[in-house]
Design a protein around this motif. Structure first.
Motif, PDB file in Angstrom:
ATOM      1  N   ALA A 193       0.841  -1.208   0.000  1.00  0.00           N
ATOM      2  CA  ALA A 193       0.000   0.000   0.000  1.00  0.00           C
ATOM      3  C   ALA A 193       0.874   1.255   0.000  1.00  0.00           C
ATOM      4  O   ALA A 193       1.999   1.237   0.476  1.00  0.00           O
ATOM      5  CB  ALA A 193      -0.917   0.011   1.225  1.00  0.00           C
ATOM      6  N   ALA A 194       0.349   2.335  -0.582  1.00  0.00           N
ATOM      7  CA  ALA A 194       1.073   3.610  -0.600  1.00  0.00           C
ATOM      8  C   ALA A 194       0.144   4.696  -0.061  1.00  0.00           C
ATOM      9  O   ALA A 194      -0.944   4.913  -0.606  1.00  0.00           O
ATOM     10  CB  ALA A 194       1.526   3.954  -2.012  1.00  0.00           C
ATOM     11  N   VAL A 195       0.564   5.365   0.999  1.00  0.00           N
ATOM     12  CA  VAL A 195      -0.310   6.306   1.681  1.00  0.00           C
ATOM     13  C   VAL A 195       0.388   7.656   1.874  1.00  0.00           C
ATOM     14  O   VAL A 195       1.566   7.716   2.227  1.00  0.00           O
ATOM     15  CB  VAL A 195      -0.722   5.764   3.071  1.00  0.00           C
ATOM     16  CG1 VAL A 195      -1.689   6.720   3.762  1.00  0.00           C
ATOM     17  CG2 VAL A 195      -1.344   4.386   2.942  1.00  0.00           C
ATOM     18  N   ASN A 196      -0.352   8.710   1.599  1.00  0.00           N
ATOM     19  CA  ASN A 196       0.085  10.064   1.925  1.00  0.00           C
ATOM     20  C   ASN A 196      -0.792  10.596   3.044  1.00  0.00           C
ATOM     21  O   ASN A 196      -2.019  10.559   2.921  1.00  0.00           O
ATOM     22  CB  ASN A 196      -0.133  11.006   0.734  1.00  0.00           C
ATOM     23  CG  ASN A 196       1.011  10.975  -0.232  1.00  0.00           C
ATOM     24  OD1 ASN A 196       2.163  11.052   0.159  1.00  0.00           O
ATOM     25  ND2 ASN A 196       0.680  10.849  -1.511  1.00  0.00           N
ATOM     26  N   ILE A 197      -0.180  11.070   4.101  1.00  0.00           N
ATOM     27  CA  ILE A 197      -0.956  11.794   5.113  1.00  0.00           C
ATOM     28  C   ILE A 197      -0.427  13.220   5.145  1.00  0.00           C
ATOM     29  O   ILE A 197       0.740  13.460   5.431  1.00  0.00           O
ATOM     30  CB  ILE A 197      -0.801  11.186   6.523  1.00  0.00           C
ATOM     31  CG1 ILE A 197      -1.181   9.704   6.532  1.00  0.00           C
ATOM     32  CG2 ILE A 197      -1.610  11.991   7.537  1.00  0.00           C
ATOM     33  CD1 ILE A 197      -2.653   9.415   6.530  1.00  0.00           C
ATOM     34  N   LEU A 198      -1.311  14.147   4.830  1.00  0.00           N
ATOM     35  CA  LEU A 198      -0.922  15.561   4.854  1.00  0.00           C
ATOM     36  C   LEU A 198      -1.700  16.222   5.973  1.00  0.00           C
ATOM     37  O   LEU A 198      -2.922  16.097   6.034  1.00  0.00           O
ATOM     38  CB  LEU A 198      -1.259  16.203   3.504  1.00  0.00           C
ATOM     39  CG  LEU A 198      -0.689  17.585   3.156  1.00  0.00           C
ATOM     40  CD1 LEU A 198      -0.876  17.848   1.672  1.00  0.00           C
ATOM     41  CD2 LEU A 198      -1.311  18.696   3.940  1.00  0.00           C
ATOM     42  N   CYS A 199      -1.009  16.882   6.863  1.00  0.00           N
ATOM     43  CA  CYS A 199      -1.712  17.546   7.957  1.00  0.00           C
ATOM     44  C   CYS A 199      -1.348  19.018   8.022  1.00  0.00           C
ATOM     45  O   CYS A 199      -0.188  19.374   8.214  1.00  0.00           O
ATOM     46  CB  CYS A 199      -1.394  16.870   9.291  1.00  0.00           C
ATOM     47  SG  CYS A 199      -2.251  17.656  10.659  1.00  0.00           S
TER      48      CYS A 199
END
Lengths: 444, 267
Positions: free
Chosen positions: A234-240
């Motif tokens: 899986a490839a995940v971006n978390i932008l906060c």
């Protein structure tokens, strides 16, 4: 209901209003345990190494109460939301996101999930007792963030008053990001939101978190948790993006656990809070997993911002690349404390960690503590920290070319931060982040 | 009577960290002329350059600096730049993360108050880079960061070419350059000066005569010693100095009546 119940007064029972109607028994149980932990743990003191610069003498639990829901319920379109929220959501329309969820205080007031995403089995929901959400929650909640980590985590676990679960089905590539927006506009309110993201095998997703309050909100408490599971491939971006008022206490615990060949990128932008502790961990728990950890912070006045990171290499051939940049103005201060931990099995580890601080004022202060704990022998670990001041000579040089002082400072800050921002995944949010730092630099 | 089209320095006394370096400088550089300011190390040449541009560490004790008749000593460095002053630094400062091309675009607009589209500006910049025998890729490099000594000096002249100043002070631009680079720099200065058609004045601060050999036209040579301008004459003075050396000059000046060197530490 007495006023005592509504305050976070230290007593041996939970405030009843946090127990939502129909909350499952396991959750009530979990809250109860966390509450006991909360009562048992002391407030962190500056005598503890990990909290050495975090002076909590001005903090009192009694000053806060659980955020109250706004005087309206769920609306069906963004246009029906209060103006301040709408302007925060601009310029993006709801359909620029695969899903959008808006929280006003503890209440979810708007929710949208595109037909396409829904049809493909994407789950984005509040904490509910509906199946299958309940099962997902029960099996993952607080598995990565242990309530006994600190009093603030325990409070978060016991008093969680907003929650979102996101599940991306196997092999699904979600092109548009999911967006979760939190708005806090009630003085003295405490928000304890928890976000759970599960990216199933070979899926791809970007989740944008945005925390905001009115600029002049006089006080508030935010203690949030995010637990992310990236299953194999899986490839995940978390932008906060966090832009609280500069009066809040903010404690953010972000945890990612990566399985084999999974990828996770944290992209964090920090602007607000009187005092903030940002705690970010990437746990590389499967072979060949990799993570990028990016953060930019711009603090001014008397803000104190702490960054605590962990790059945990559990399995072999994993990669981690961390870059945290901090700009300090006025009397602001920051701490960076980052650990690279390599377990005995994690041969072939490639870990990089850099913390760069730029001080625009002689009254600002940055501390940087890179830490290494390496138990494998075939590893490549590099780390570096720099603290530089925009010195008198640089300013003089730039001004001698016709740039007023503020503009000279701005272009140095732009040059310092832009390379990090260039690696953030959502252009429309990057534009906003850039505007925010420009305002902070030139708006003094 | 102040000259309206000149840089005029009158009785300028300047201290650095409490120590007086300039002890009463008088000097006039009109627009449309190139002047040299020569002198031994420690005579106060660079202090004068930095003071003219408004370095915050230099404390003006007395005197005036008039530019087009206005005393500019109270102005900040950026305000002086906007009025047309330019200093080519002896030690150009590295600015990490700021690309030269972008910086010059911003600086040009700040200095002139005009908006210029990026594309047009970039085409002009490429022309100026050629003038200094610099590769166009320079525009993308961070300002002075990782530049060699020679590249930094050329970059100063490039900025001067782009920002179109009316009064230029070049602070030892020739030091640390090999002879080819000195010629490139001098030729570029000659070109920029010629193209300005009398609208620009130049003050070249140098220890050596060699850059002056290539400067055309050179109107006047001034010599500074111990914080004062002690001699001012035509361009042939530069050659005479080269032959005689500063020590010789110093001795000669001592022998002359009316020149009394203050004993050091007399304050």
């Amino acid at each position: 209901m007495s006023t005592v119940d509504q305050k976070l007064t230290i007593n041996d029972r939970l405030s009843p209003q946090v127990l939502k109607d129909g909350e499952p028994a396991w959750l009530t149980e979990l809250r109860q345990q966390a509450w006991e932990t909360f009562l048992r743990l002391p407030l962190p003191s500056t005598k503890e190494e990990d909290w050495r610069r975090f002076d909590l003498r001005g903090f009192r639990w009694e000053d806060y109460h659980l955020a109250t829901p706004p005087p309206y319920t769920v609306v069906s379109s963004v246009q029906q939301l209060p103006d301040p929220i709408q302007s925060q959501l601009r310029p993006a329309d709801a359909d620029q996101w695969a899903g959008l969820m808006v929280f006003h205080g503890p209440r979810r007031v708007f929710s949208y999930l595109s037909e396409a995403a829904r049809a493909k089995g994407v789950l984005m929901d509040e904490l509910t007792t509906d199946q299958p959400t309940d099962i997902v929650w029960q099996s993952h909640l607080h598995a990565l963030i242990r309530p006994d980590t600190s009093k603030f985590v325990a409070a978060h676990a016991a008093l969680m008053n907003a929650g979102v679960v996101v599940v991306i089905p196997p092999k699904l590539v979600l092109e548009k990001p999911l967006h979760l927006f939190f708005w806090l506009d009630e003085p003295g309110a405490a928000l304890f939101d928890h976000i759970l993201v599960i990216a199933r095998r070979d899926s791809q997703v970007t989740v944008v978190l945005h925390y905001a309050s009115p600029e002049n909100l006089p006080s508030g408490l935010h203690s949030s948790g995010l637990e992310l599971y990236a299953e194999p491939g899986a490839a995940v971006n978390i932008l906060c993006l966090e832009e609280w008022s500069k009066s809040l206490y903010d404690f953010q615990f972000l945890r990612g656990r990566l399985d084999q060949d999974a990828y996770l990128k944290w992209s964090l932008a920090n602007f607000g809070a009187r005092m903030k502790r940002l705690d970010v961990h990437s746990q590389l728990a499967g072979r060949g997993a990799s993570t990028d950890m990016l953060s930019l912070t711009i603090a001014d006045q008397n803000q104190h911002i702490e960054h605590h990171t962990l790059q945990e290499h559990v399995k072999e051939n994993c990669k981690s690349d961390l870059l945290f940049k901090v700009v300090l103005l006025d009397r602001s201060s920051s701490v960076y404390r980052g650990m690279i931990r390599v377990h005995p099995k994690a041969q072939g580890t490639d870990a990089y960690q850099a913390n760069r601080n730029l001080l625009l004022s002689s009254n600002a202060r940055a501390d940087s503590m890179p830490l290494l704990e390496i138990q494998a022998n075939e590893v490549r670990c590099t780390h570096g920290a720099t603290i530089s001041r925009l010195d008198e000579l640089q300013l003089f040089y730039l001004m001698s070319r016709g740039l007023p002082k503020r503009l000279a400072e701005k272009i140095v800050v732009d040059g310092f931060l832009q390379p990090v921002l260039d690696r953030f995944p959502v252009p429309i949010v990057s534009d906003k982040i850039r505007r925010l730092w420009e305002n902070k630099i030139s708006g003094r | 009577m102040a000259q309206t089209d000149a840089l005029e320095i009158r009785g300028l006394r300047v201290a650095v960290d409490g120590k007086e370096i300039l002890k009463g400088v008088d000097l006039v550089v009109p627009k449309g002329e190139i002047h040299a300011l020569m002198g031994p190390n420690g005579s106060g040449k660079s202090t004068l350059a930095q003071t003219l541009m408004g370095h915050p560490r230099y404390e003006v004790l007395e005197g005036q600096v008039l530019w087009k008749g206005e005393n500019i000593l109270e102005l900040s460095p950026d305000e002086r730049a906007k009025k047309g002053l330019f200093l080519a630094f002896q030690y150009p400062v590295e600015i990490p993360g700021v690309a030269l091309g972008n910086f010059l675009h911003i600086a040009y607009q700040a200095r002139t108050g005009q908006e210029v589209p990026v594309g047009r500006f970039h085409r002009q910049l490429v022309q100026k880079l050629k003038l200094l025998d610099m590769d166009p890729s320079f525009a993308n490099r961070n300002l002075n960061e990782g530049f060699s000594g020679g590249e930094k000096k050329r970059c100063e002249i490039l900025q001067m070419a782009v920002l179109e100043p009316e009064m230029v002070v070049m602070d030892e631009t020739d030091s640390g350059l090999d002879i080819d680079a000195v010629r490139i720099v001098a030729n570029a200065v000659n070109r920029i000066f010629a193209e300005s058609q009398g609208k620009m004045g130049v003050l070249i601060i140098t220890h050596y005569q060699r850059i002056l050999r290539y400067i055309q036209p050179l109107h006047r040579v001034n010599v500074m010693m111990d914080g004062r301008v002690v001699l001012s004459d035509g361009p042939e003075l530069a050659e005479r100095l080269e032959e005689m050396g500063y020590d010789f000059l110093e001795k000669r000046l001592h022998e002359q009546a009316g020149f009394v060197k203050e004993p050091s530490g007399s304050d």
